[in-house]
Motif scaffolding. Structure first.
Motif, mmCIF file in Angstrom:
data_model
loop_
_atom_site.group_PDB
_atom_site.id
_atom_site.type_symbol
_atom_site.label_atom_id
_atom_site.label_comp_id
_atom_site.label_asym_id
_atom_site.label_seq_id
_atom_site.Cartn_x
_atom_site.Cartn_y
_atom_site.Cartn_z
ATOM 1 N N VAL A 172 0.859 -1.180 0.000
ATOM 2 C CA VAL A 172 0.000 0.000 0.000
ATOM 3 C C VAL A 172 0.891 1.225 0.000
ATOM 4 N N ASN A 173 1.199 1.680 -1.203
ATOM 5 C CA ASN A 173 2.095 2.818 -1.346
ATOM 6 C C ASN A 173 1.370 4.033 -1.910
ATOM 7 N N PHE A 174 0.070 4.082 -1.702
ATOM 8 C CA PHE A 174 -0.676 5.250 -2.182
ATOM 9 C C PHE A 174 -1.763 5.590 -1.181
ATOM 10 N N GLN A 175 -2.146 6.851 -1.184
ATOM 11 C CA GLN A 175 -3.165 7.323 -0.261
ATOM 12 C C GLN A 175 -4.402 7.822 -0.987
ATOM 13 N N ALA A 176 -4.338 7.864 -2.318
ATOM 14 C CA ALA A 176 -5.495 8.316 -3.102
ATOM 15 C C ALA A 176 -5.585 7.510 -4.389
ATOM 16 N N LEU A 177 -6.810 7.159 -4.764
ATOM 17 C CA LEU A 177 -7.087 6.470 -6.035
ATOM 18 C C LEU A 177 -7.938 7.387 -6.898
ATOM 19 N N LEU A 204 -15.548 2.949 -2.889
ATOM 20 C CA LEU A 204 -15.400 4.143 -2.056
ATOM 21 C C LEU A 204 -15.347 3.755 -0.578
ATOM 22 N N LYS A 205 -16.253 2.867 -0.181
ATOM 23 C CA LYS A 205 -16.310 2.429 1.220
ATOM 24 C C LYS A 205 -15.104 1.561 1.580
ATOM 25 N N ASP A 206 -14.774 0.599 0.696
ATOM 26 C CA ASP A 206 -13.690 -0.335 1.003
ATOM 27 C C ASP A 206 -12.345 0.376 1.128
ATOM 28 N N TYR A 207 -12.070 1.311 0.214
ATOM 29 C CA TYR A 207 -10.792 2.026 0.283
ATOM 30 C C TYR A 207 -10.778 3.030 1.430
ATOM 31 N N ILE A 215 -7.747 5.304 2.324
ATOM 32 C CA ILE A 215 -7.407 5.693 0.944
ATOM 33 C C ILE A 215 -8.622 6.386 0.350
ATOM 34 N N SER A 216 -8.444 7.593 -0.141
ATOM 35 C CA SER A 216 -9.568 8.345 -0.715
ATOM 36 C C SER A 216 -9.736 7.979 -2.186
ATOM 37 N N VAL A 217 -10.993 7.932 -2.649
ATOM 38 C CA VAL A 217 -11.324 7.634 -4.051
ATOM 39 C C VAL A 217 -11.859 8.901 -4.690
ATOM 40 N N LEU A 218 -11.227 9.346 -5.771
ATOM 41 C CA LEU A 218 -11.605 10.571 -6.460
ATOM 42 C C LEU A 218 -12.004 10.224 -7.897
ATOM 43 N N LEU A 219 -13.097 10.782 -8.372
ATOM 44 C CA LEU A 219 -13.564 10.549 -9.744
ATOM 45 C C LEU A 219 -13.223 11.760 -10.603
ATOM 46 N N ALA A 220 -12.762 11.485 -11.831
ATOM 47 C CA ALA A 220 -12.379 12.571 -12.731
ATOM 48 C C ALA A 220 -13.005 12.368 -14.105
ATOM 49 N N CYS A 221 -13.326 13.494 -14.742
ATOM 50 C CA CYS A 221 -13.795 13.511 -16.143
ATOM 51 C C CYS A 221 -15.121 12.767 -16.333
ATOM 52 N N CYS A 222 -16.030 12.871 -15.387
ATOM 53 C CA CYS A 222 -17.344 12.234 -15.550
ATOM 54 C C CYS A 222 -18.218 13.082 -16.470
ATOM 55 N N ASN A 223 -18.931 12.420 -17.397
ATOM 56 C CA ASN A 223 -19.879 13.170 -18.219
ATOM 57 C C ASN A 223 -21.160 13.427 -17.418
ATOM 58 N N PRO A 224 -22.013 14.334 -17.875
ATOM 59 C CA PRO A 224 -23.206 14.694 -17.088
ATOM 60 C C PRO A 224 -24.119 13.519 -16.759
ATOM 61 N N SER A 225 -24.276 12.558 -17.682
ATOM 62 C CA SER A 225 -25.169 11.434 -17.401
ATOM 63 C C SER A 225 -24.613 10.546 -16.296
ATOM 64 N N VAL A 226 -23.278 10.371 -16.275
ATOM 65 C CA VAL A 226 -22.655 9.591 -15.208
ATOM 66 C C VAL A 226 -22.797 10.322 -13.876
ATOM 67 N N THR A 227 -22.598 11.638 -13.897
ATOM 68 C CA THR A 227 -22.750 12.427 -12.672
ATOM 69 C C THR A 227 -24.171 12.330 -12.131
ATOM 70 N N MET A 267 -14.984 14.997 -4.145
ATOM 71 C CA MET A 267 -15.043 13.632 -4.692
ATOM 72 C C MET A 267 -15.080 13.600 -6.215
ATOM 73 N N LEU A 268 -15.443 14.725 -6.842
ATOM 74 C CA LEU A 268 -15.648 14.763 -8.293
ATOM 75 C C LEU A 268 -14.859 15.925 -8.873
ATOM 76 N N PHE A 269 -14.080 15.637 -9.958
ATOM 77 C CA PHE A 269 -13.223 16.658 -10.550
ATOM 78 C C PHE A 269 -13.373 16.621 -12.073
ATOM 79 N N TYR A 270 -13.172 17.802 -12.677
ATOM 80 C CA TYR A 270 -13.371 17.909 -14.118
ATOM 81 C C TYR A 270 -12.160 17.492 -14.927
ATOM 82 N N SER A 271 -11.031 17.291 -14.281
ATOM 83 C CA SER A 271 -9.843 16.798 -14.980
ATOM 84 C C SER A 271 -9.047 15.917 -14.039
#
Length: 688
Positions: free
Chosen positions: A606-611, A633-636, A641-653, A672-676
């Protein structure tokens, strides 16, 4: 977060009622537009530029008419019908498409694949009715017979088959089956046009159509070999027809007619040579040389004056009467027998017509209406079925000839119909002595384009291996089982390929392109920089129930961490630690001190703190997909370990919001949600 637009909620019921009210209303203007749309000829014919268009239309019409006549006579062998019915089909199809078609260049008429599909149904029904499928069976009397002067050497069958309580012979019953099949196929096409079901053609990919055409071409070629060498073998029916036919051919090869073999060899040599020269010098020729017509004329003269039928027992076309038979309504009971067979026929006919129409429209910069094309090809089947014609479609070879000879509008189709009419009224009896082996040669040489697809297999494989596999499966199924089953197998297999590709898509861990804010696949590109304490995971497909497990397995494999196993491992150590504490032992089960145990509980991998999950390729989420993201999200989170989502389209959001991924108040959505991807990485770096 960017502010989303507020969309006005549409009352679908009101919209449907408004559309229904508008469609049911009738005004003079609306009636005029309906008639003009249904008969496009009323729009373009008054604007016809005679001086500019007439020469090209007349020339292309004459050339296509000259090509149509020998092809119509030849393709009657495929359909298992007399040549006169093929001529009827070619005549009526050109007239009706002239009135209703929206393509200026496509040539609609008799087509080899459609003729083959009709012939297979006709042969099956004749066999079930107890008729002899031999081509040399005596003609029959009855209301379908054209041989009024052949009272001798005839056999009449008193039949009560599918409600036909009349004295009806083999020829009468065969054309009855063909017209019933054609009528039902036309009705299907019109209904598909009314309900706007043209989207069905989208499921016939280029690979499926090419494979179907090539497989059917092998079947056509096999069916013509017996005419080439002049042997008499029964027509094979059902699945595996190609293999059975070849077995029968080799069993009877010793009975080959030497006259037919020599004639076939000469005709194929002449036709292939002329075609190759025509292709090589087509830019120098104003219009293609009518090789088929020349071969037919010469072969007919040689056969007639050489008495090849009487002396060498060479099989000939026989009497082709002139004029038209009175129209007749297709038998309803026969329609019920062929209703299932008509469906693939309707779809294939429509797909070939629309695809060729779109090809021509794109090349010559105009538009067609796919729905009107559905109506046009539908009525090209319905109306002619009353006049002893069978199913039609656009034909690629004749369409290419039409465009190369200066065609401007469908006036050329009327000219072609007039050429066919001339043969129907006056010239048809002249083809009495034409050998069937000559017609078979014309059919086989016309298959060159489809059979050349075998040469394209290496290039196709280089471009796309999956499409090549679809082509191979469709081709073999069409050739070895049957054309209809082959088409169905091709459609189903291509869909399965799409499903499999979404079930097991590409997955990757991403690295940063140096000195940029962009990230790419670490296995595909050199010199990418890894981000300390951050893993970036890309999943290149929609996330839904069928690929959920693959998503999780790929994520755990690439990050080298299964949070469930790690959580179980920690619980195990915590349990052992408590047991040792109760015993008063200051060392744990593995011999380490309590302080060291805390370090031991955190695995080395476990060498990371964010996915960061790159969602740019995830086009949609279903309920299972949303729950999967909530699960990771819950398991990590349990592992800090934090889970971050990037580049989601509007329907996925929107799916994530409805699924409760961000909680009830969306307060944590900005974290939790980022545009890039870069924004998510920067946020992860700033976290403690």
């Amino acid at each position: 977060l960017m502010e989303r637009k507020t969309h006005v909620r549409i009352d679908r019921k009101e919209v449907m009622l408004a559309k229904l009210s508008k469609s049911c209303s009738c005004t003079p203007k609306k009636l005029k537009n309906f008639v003009m749309d249904f008969l496009p000829v009323l729009r373009w014919l008054p604007k016809y530029q005679c001086k500019e268009y007439i020469w090209g239309d007349v020339m292309s019409g004459l050339v296509i008419g000259i090509i149509l006549v020998p092809q119509a006579i030849a393709y009657s062998l495929l359909a298992g019908l007399k040549p006169i019915y093929s001529l009827y089909t070619s005549f009526f199809a050109n007239i009706i498409y002239f009135l209703m078609g929206t393509s200026r260049h496509v040539s609609v008429g008799i087509f080899s694949l459609i003729s083959l599909m009709v012939g297979q149904v006709v042969d099956r029904e004749l066999l079930l009715a107890g008729f002899d499928l031999s081509d040399d069976a005596p003609p029959a009397l009855g209301d379908g017979s054209l041989h009024n002067d052949s009272q001798s050497n005839t056999t009449a069958f008193n039949l009560t088959i599918a409600g036909m309580n009349a004295e009806c012979g083999k020829e009468c019953y065969a054309i009855g089956i063909a017209t019933a099949l054609t009528f039902v196929a036309g009705v299907y096409q019109v209904l598909m046009g009314i309900f706007r079901l043209g989207f069905v053609s989208m499921y016939l990919s280029e690979s499926v159509l090419d494979g179907f055409a090539t497989g059917a071409s092998l079947t056509i070629l096999t069916a013509q070999v017996k005419y080439l060498i002049g042997i008499k073998i029964p027509r094979s029916q059902g699945h595996g027809m190609l293999v059975i036919t070849w077995i029968n051919i080799f069993r009877n090869i010793s009975e080959a007619n030497l006259c037919d073999v020599i004639t076939s060899a000469i005709c194929i040599m002449v036709l292939v040579t002329a075609k190759e020269l025509g292709d090589r010098y087509k830019h120098k020729l104003k219009f293609p040389f009518p090789t088929e017509l020349v071969v037919i004329v010469v072969a007919t003269l040689v056969s007639h004056y050489g008495k090849l039928n009487e002396v060498y027992a060479s099989s000939v076309s026989g009497a082709i009467p002139t004029g038209f038979i009175p129209p007749k309504v297709p038998h309803f009971n026969l329609m019920l027998r062929v209703a299932v067979d008509a469906l693939p026929l309707a779809i294939v006919s429509f797909v070939f017509t629309v695809s060729l129409s779109e090809m021509c429209a794109k090349k010559y910069a105009y538009t067609i209406r796919a729905n009107q094309e559905m109506f046009a090809v539908g009525f090209c089947n319905i109306i002619p079925s009353f006049f002893h014609s069978f199913a039609t479609s656009a034909a690629l070879a004749k369409t290419l000839v039409k465009t190369s000879t200066g065609c401007q509008t469908q006036v050329s189709g009327v000219i072609s119909a007039m050429v066919v009419l001339l043969v129907l009224l006056f010239l048809a009896p002249l083809f009495y002595s034409l050998q069937k082996c000559v017609l078979a040669c014309i059919i086989i040489v016309s298959l060159r384009g489809a059979l050349r697809k075998f040469r394209d297999v290496p290039a196709r494989y280089h471009v796309n291996k999956v499409d090549t596999l679809v082509w191979v499966v469709t081709m073999f199924a069409s050739a070895l089982i049957s054309t209809e089953i082959g088409l169905l197998v091709g459609i189903v297999f291509s869909m399965l390929c799409i499903i499999v590709r979404t079930q097991r898509p590409r997955t990757a861990l991403l690295g940063q392109i140096p000195d940029t804010t962009f990230y790419e696949d670490d296995l595909e590109y050199e010199n990418l920089s890894s981000i300390a304490k951050v893993k970036i995971f890309r999943f290149e497909a929609p996330l839904y129930y069928a690929n959920r497990n693959y998503f999780l397995k790929s994520l755990y494999r690439l990050t080298n961490l299964d949070p469930n196993l790690e959580a179980a491992r920690r619980k195990k150590y915590e349990k052992k630690e408590k047991q040792h504490r109760k015993k008063g032992d200051h060392s744990t089960a593995n011999g380490l001190g309590i302080g060291e145990t805390t370090l031991q509980l955190v695995p080395k991998q476990v060498n990371f703190q964010a996915l960061v999950v790159d969602c740019s390729s995830i086009s949609f989420l279903d309920t299972t997909g949303v729950n999967t993201l909530k699960e990771i999200l819950k398991d990590y989170k349990d592992l800090n370990i934090s889970v971050l989502l990037a580049c989601c389209n509007p329907s996925v959001t929107d799916s994530l919001k409805r699924g409760g991924y961000f909680g009830n108040d969306f307060g944590s959505m900005q974290e939790m949600l980022f545009y890039s991807i870069h924004n998510a990485v920067q946020f992860a770096k700033d976290q403690k």
